[in-house]
Design a protein around this motif. Structure first.
Motif, PDB file in Angstrom:
ATOM      1  N   CYS A  15       0.825  -1.210   0.000  1.00 42.14           N
ATOM      2  CA  CYS A  15       0.000   0.000   0.000  1.00 42.14           C
ATOM      3  C   CYS A  15       0.862   1.265   0.000  1.00 42.14           C
ATOM      4  CB  CYS A  15      -0.957  -0.004   1.184  1.00 42.14           C
ATOM      5  SG  CYS A  15      -0.120  -0.031   2.766  1.00 42.14           S
ATOM      6  N   ILE A  16       2.163   1.105  -0.164  1.00 45.76           N
ATOM      7  CA  ILE A  16       3.088   2.247  -0.155  1.00 45.76           C
ATOM      8  C   ILE A  16       3.389   2.669  -1.584  1.00 45.76           C
ATOM      9  CG2 ILE A  16       5.392   3.025   0.520  1.00 45.76           C
ATOM     10  CD1 ILE A  16       5.279   0.800   2.703  1.00 45.76           C
ATOM     11  N   PRO A  17       3.088   3.916  -1.953  1.00 48.60           N
ATOM     12  CA  PRO A  17       3.393   4.364  -3.319  1.00 48.60           C
ATOM     13  C   PRO A  17       4.906   4.533  -3.513  1.00 48.60           C
ATOM     14  CG  PRO A  17       2.416   6.144  -2.040  1.00 48.60           C
ATOM     15  CD  PRO A  17       2.395   4.924  -1.176  1.00 48.60           C
ATOM     16  N   ILE A  18       5.409   4.069  -4.673  1.00 49.09           N
ATOM     17  CA  ILE A  18       6.825   4.179  -5.001  1.00 49.09           C
ATOM     18  C   ILE A  18       6.972   4.730  -6.418  1.00 49.09           C
ATOM     19  CG2 ILE A  18       7.557   2.295  -3.486  1.00 49.09           C
ATOM     20  CD1 ILE A  18       7.683   0.507  -5.977  1.00 49.09           C
ATOM     21  N   THR A  19       8.160   5.240  -6.720  1.00 52.70           N
ATOM     22  CA  THR A  19       8.478   5.696  -8.069  1.00 52.70           C
ATOM     23  C   THR A  19       9.109   4.538  -8.829  1.00 52.70           C
ATOM     24  OG1 THR A  19       8.861   7.936  -7.282  1.00 52.70           O
ATOM     25  CG2 THR A  19       9.806   7.357  -9.410  1.00 52.70           C
TER      26      THR A  19
END
Length: 57
Positions: A15-19
């Motif tokens: 659920c953690i947004p990453i690039t």
């Protein structure tokens, strides 16, 4: 026009947004070109290494 490119996108690790840095290839079509993802990386350096391999440098 270049055949390969790197673009920056967004993805999720759980659920953690990453690039994500996507290495893409251009597929020639009859009327237009489409870009298809080859592989996504978490760092630009790793994406650049794959891009150099694909370009034959």
């Amino acid at each position: 026009m270049e055949r390969y490119r790197i673009i920056q996108g967004h993805g999720y690790n759980g659920c953690i947004p990453i690039t994500v840095y996507w290495v893409q290839v251009r597929e020639d079509g009859f009327f237009s070109d489409k870009w298809r993802n080859i592989k996504g990386f978490d760092t630009y350096k790793r994406a650049k290494e794959l891009l150099e391999i694909l370009k034959g440098k």
